[in-house]
Design a protein around this motif. Sequence first.
Motif, short mmCIF file in Angstrom:
data_model
loop_
_atom_site.label_atom_id
_atom_site.label_comp_id
_atom_site.label_asym_id
_atom_site.label_seq_id
_atom_site.Cartn_x
_atom_site.Cartn_y
_atom_site.Cartn_z
N GLY A 1 4.71 1.31 -12.74
CA GLY A 1 5.07 0.74 -11.46
C GLY A 1 4.18 -0.43 -11.09
O GLY A 1 3.04 -0.55 -11.53
N SER A 2 4.73 -1.32 -10.25
CA SER A 2 3.99 -2.50 -9.84
C SER A 2 2.90 -2.17 -8.83
O SER A 2 1.86 -2.82 -8.81
N GLY A 3 3.12 -1.18 -8.00
CA GLY A 3 2.10 -0.75 -7.07
C GLY A 3 1.58 -1.85 -6.17
O GLY A 3 0.39 -2.14 -6.14
N ASP A 4 2.47 -2.51 -5.43
CA ASP A 4 2.03 -3.53 -4.48
C ASP A 4 1.03 -2.93 -3.50
O ASP A 4 1.04 -1.72 -3.24
N PRO A 5 0.15 -3.76 -2.91
CA PRO A 5 -0.80 -3.24 -1.92
C PRO A 5 -0.08 -2.52 -0.78
O PRO A 5 1.08 -2.83 -0.46
N ALA A 6 -0.78 -1.58 -0.17
CA ALA A 6 -0.18 -0.81 0.91
C ALA A 6 0.19 -1.72 2.08
O ALA A 6 -0.52 -2.68 2.40
N ARG A 7 1.32 -1.42 2.69
CA ARG A 7 1.78 -2.16 3.86
C ARG A 7 2.16 -1.16 4.95
O ARG A 7 2.52 -0.01 4.67
N VAL A 8 2.07 -1.60 6.19
CA VAL A 8 2.50 -0.79 7.33
C VAL A 8 3.88 -1.29 7.73
O VAL A 8 4.08 -2.49 7.97
N TRP A 9 4.82 -0.36 7.81
CA TRP A 9 6.22 -0.69 8.07
C TRP A 9 6.54 -0.34 9.52
O TRP A 9 6.45 0.83 9.92
N PRO A 10 6.89 -1.33 10.35
CA PRO A 10 7.01 -1.10 11.79
C PRO A 10 8.12 -0.16 12.20
O PRO A 10 8.06 0.42 13.28
N HIS A 11 9.16 -0.01 11.35
CA HIS A 11 10.27 0.87 11.70
C HIS A 11 9.78 2.31 11.88
O HIS A 11 9.89 2.90 12.96
N HIS A 12 9.23 2.88 10.82
CA HIS A 12 8.75 4.26 10.87
C HIS A 12 7.25 4.35 11.15
O HIS A 12 6.73 5.46 11.33
N PHE A 13 6.56 3.19 11.16
CA PHE A 13 5.13 3.12 11.43
C PHE A 13 4.31 3.83 10.36
O PHE A 13 3.23 4.34 10.63
N ASP A 14 4.84 3.88 9.14
CA ASP A 14 4.09 4.50 8.05
C ASP A 14 3.35 3.41 7.27
O ASP A 14 3.72 2.24 7.28
N SER B 1 8.28 -8.96 8.23
CA SER B 1 8.20 -8.12 9.43
C SER B 1 7.23 -6.96 9.29
O SER B 1 6.94 -6.28 10.28
N SER B 2 6.71 -6.72 8.11
CA SER B 2 5.71 -5.66 7.91
C SER B 2 4.33 -6.29 7.90
O SER B 2 4.18 -7.50 8.02
N THR B 3 3.30 -5.46 7.74
CA THR B 3 1.93 -5.97 7.79
C THR B 3 1.09 -5.37 6.67
O THR B 3 1.42 -4.31 6.13
N THR B 4 0.00 -6.05 6.37
CA THR B 4 -1.03 -5.44 5.56
C THR B 4 -1.96 -4.69 6.52
O THR B 4 -1.81 -4.74 7.75
N PHE B 5 -2.94 -3.98 5.96
CA PHE B 5 -3.88 -3.22 6.79
C PHE B 5 -5.29 -3.55 6.32
O PHE B 5 -5.61 -3.39 5.14
N ALA B 6 -6.13 -4.02 7.23
CA ALA B 6 -7.49 -4.41 6.89
C ALA B 6 -8.44 -3.92 7.97
O ALA B 6 -8.24 -4.24 9.15
N GLY B 7 -9.45 -3.16 7.58
CA GLY B 7 -10.36 -2.58 8.56
C GLY B 7 -9.63 -1.56 9.39
O GLY B 7 -9.30 -0.47 8.91
N THR B 8 -9.35 -1.88 10.63
CA THR B 8 -8.48 -1.04 11.48
C THR B 8 -7.33 -1.87 12.04
O THR B 8 -6.73 -1.49 13.04
N GLN B 9 -7.03 -2.99 11.38
CA GLN B 9 -6.04 -3.92 11.92
C GLN B 9 -4.76 -4.00 11.09
O GLN B 9 -4.82 -4.00 9.85
#
Length: 255
Positions: free
Chosen positions: A147-160, A42-50
């Motif tokens: 830490g594992s430091g997974d790639p950044a993700r955008v979380w739709p709940h708080h939109f962070d 349910s979360s997303t990665t972030f690429a460019g501006t997407q």
Amino acid sequence: MTLPTPLRADFLTARNDAHYAAQLVAAAGVTMLEADPHFHYSSTTFAGTQLVGEALPDGRRVRLDLACLTLSVGEHDLPLQGQTMAHATDWLAQQLGRELTFAEWYMPSGPTGEYGPFTASDEALAQLAEWYVLAGRALAALTPDVGSGDPARVWPHHFDIARLYVVTADEDPEKSSSIGAGMTPGDGGIAQPYFYATPWPYPSEQATPELPVGRWNTEGWYGAVLEAGQFASESQVDTFLGRAFEQLLQSLNRE
């Protein structure tokens, strides 16, 4: 990169419109994918501006371009400005061939989610996208030796947009220790965008040593905060995240 400040007067409209639109990408994952314990479905990665959702069973991905608020499925696009959430939901359901299931979590009240159209201006959306681009670079540069430091993700709940660094792992996530670092474009507690770093679990002694920039938050949640307007360069963001991470790691290691 020029910092995305000062905030435009209509920045909040762009933030809320994009937050609602992000629920469409999340709904595609909730509807079409199997749930996983890390909530990647349910979360997303972030690429460019997407915002880019996980691959669906047919290989397509649902995307949302923050800079122009355009929803995409494969090669099909729907510009959302002027459209309603109901229309966007019907369009996405048609593209997927399934009625959408939305995640049940709190969303800020406003006309976009209730009845009105998406009304954010091009300029405000561009500024919003710049905050995520800035955060993506800062988080990619945060590479501690723990830490594992997974790639950044955008979380739709708080939109962070955030990365989670697991310090000590356990089969029960509640018993693991970790540090989350990220940026939110503002919320009910702090209206303007801010970077943050916060530990789990909270240490018994919530230390607040001096930071080169930013401050410590101890009301409601514990962590370091760097708000829009408190820094003048990207390097200060990098310094803030690095120093806050170091201090939080020391606090976790003392437990």
